[in-house]
Design a protein around this motif. Structure first.
Motif, PDB file in Angstrom:
ATOM      1  N   PRO A   1       0.822  -1.208   0.000  1.00  0.00           N
ATOM      2  CA  PRO A   1       0.000   0.000   0.000  1.00  0.00           C
ATOM      3  C   PRO A   1       0.858   1.261   0.000  1.00  0.00           C
ATOM      4  N   VAL A   2       0.294   2.341  -0.533  1.00  0.00           N
ATOM      5  CA  VAL A   2       0.965   3.641  -0.520  1.00  0.00           C
ATOM      6  C   VAL A   2       0.696   4.276   0.835  1.00  0.00           C
ATOM      7  N   PRO A   3       1.721   4.816   1.501  1.00  0.00           N
ATOM      8  CA  PRO A   3       1.479   5.470   2.785  1.00  0.00           C
ATOM      9  C   PRO A   3       0.454   6.596   2.642  1.00  0.00           C
ATOM     10  N   SER A   4      -0.414   6.749   3.622  1.00  0.00           N
ATOM     11  CA  SER A   4      -1.487   7.742   3.534  1.00  0.00           C
ATOM     12  C   SER A   4      -0.962   9.174   3.531  1.00  0.00           C
ATOM     13  N   ASP A   5       0.262   9.390   3.992  1.00  0.00           N
ATOM     14  CA  ASP A   5       0.818  10.744   4.006  1.00  0.00           C
ATOM     15  C   ASP A   5       1.667  11.034   2.761  1.00  0.00           C
ATOM     16  N   ARG A   6       1.626  10.165   1.765  1.00  0.00           N
ATOM     17  CA  ARG A   6       2.400  10.329   0.528  1.00  0.00           C
ATOM     18  C   ARG A   6       1.897  11.539  -0.241  1.00  0.00           C
ATOM     19  N   VAL A   7       2.825  12.407  -0.642  1.00  0.00           N
ATOM     20  CA  VAL A   7       2.486  13.577  -1.448  1.00  0.00           C
ATOM     21  C   VAL A   7       3.138  13.393  -2.823  1.00  0.00           C
ATOM     22  N   PHE A   8       2.341  13.571  -3.868  1.00  0.00           N
ATOM     23  CA  PHE A   8       2.840  13.413  -5.229  1.00  0.00           C
ATOM     24  C   PHE A   8       3.278  14.768  -5.772  1.00  0.00           C
ATOM     25  N   ALA A   9       4.222  14.748  -6.692  1.00  0.00           N
ATOM     26  CA  ALA A   9       4.703  15.998  -7.300  1.00  0.00           C
ATOM     27  C   ALA A   9       3.583  16.686  -8.070  1.00  0.00           C
ATOM     28  N   ASP A  10       2.774  15.897  -8.775  1.00  0.00           N
ATOM     29  CA  ASP A  10       1.648  16.422  -9.550  1.00  0.00           C
ATOM     30  C   ASP A  10       0.733  15.265  -9.923  1.00  0.00           C
ATOM     31  N   ARG A  11      -0.318  15.573 -10.654  1.00  0.00           N
ATOM     32  CA  ARG A  11      -1.289  14.537 -11.034  1.00  0.00           C
ATOM     33  C   ARG A  11      -0.701  13.520 -12.006  1.00  0.00           C
ATOM     34  N   VAL A  12       0.234  13.954 -12.823  1.00  0.00           N
ATOM     35  CA  VAL A  12       0.870  13.031 -13.771  1.00  0.00           C
ATOM     36  C   VAL A  12       1.660  11.969 -13.013  1.00  0.00           C
ATOM     37  N   GLU A  13       2.411  12.386 -12.004  1.00  0.00           N
ATOM     38  CA  GLU A  13       3.162  11.411 -11.197  1.00  0.00           C
ATOM     39  C   GLU A  13       2.204  10.460 -10.483  1.00  0.00           C
ATOM     40  N   ALA A  14       1.143  11.008  -9.918  1.00  0.00           N
ATOM     41  CA  ALA A  14       0.156  10.173  -9.222  1.00  0.00           C
ATOM     42  C   ALA A  14      -0.457   9.158 -10.184  1.00  0.00           C
ATOM     43  N   GLY A  15      -0.809   9.590 -11.385  1.00  0.00           N
ATOM     44  CA  GLY A  15      -1.388   8.691 -12.375  1.00  0.00           C
ATOM     45  C   GLY A  15      -0.411   7.637 -12.845  1.00  0.00           C
TER      46      GLY A  15
END
Length: 94
Positions: free
Chosen positions: A5-19
């Motif tokens: 699982p991804v840690p709940s406090d994970r912050v992505f650089a932007d939506r492209v990275e998240a996707g």
């Protein structure tokens, strides 16, 4: 194949990275099932969906929706999806 699982406090650089990261995880989960279609919602979801579609080698479409206002509160929105839309991961959608 189990994916951590991804840690709940994970912050992505932007939506492209998240996707991109979501697409990689979904590709591992759907290794045998594949995806028929990836839907993106405007106002933020399309860049994420585009990366997921790329990772799954699946077609991308946009689902345009209208927010349904909740009584007494202008900032709150409510609504529901059509039952005809089948989730790409039905075992996880429960």
């Amino acid at each position: 194949m189990a994916v951590a699982p991804v840690p709940s406090d994970r912050v992505f650089a932007d939506r492209v990275e998240a996707g991109r990261l979501l697409g990689e995880r979904m590709r591992a989960e759907l290794a045998t099932d594949g995806a028929d279609l990836v839907l993106g919602l405007p106002r933020g979801g399309v860049p994420i969906a585009a990366e997921v579609a790329r990772a799954l080698d699946a077609p991308l479409d946009v689902l345009v929706v209208r927010k349904l206002g909740a009584p007494a509160t202008r900032s709150t929105r409510s609504g529901r999806s059509d039952r005809a839309v089948r989730p790409c991961c039905p075992r996880r959608a429960r």
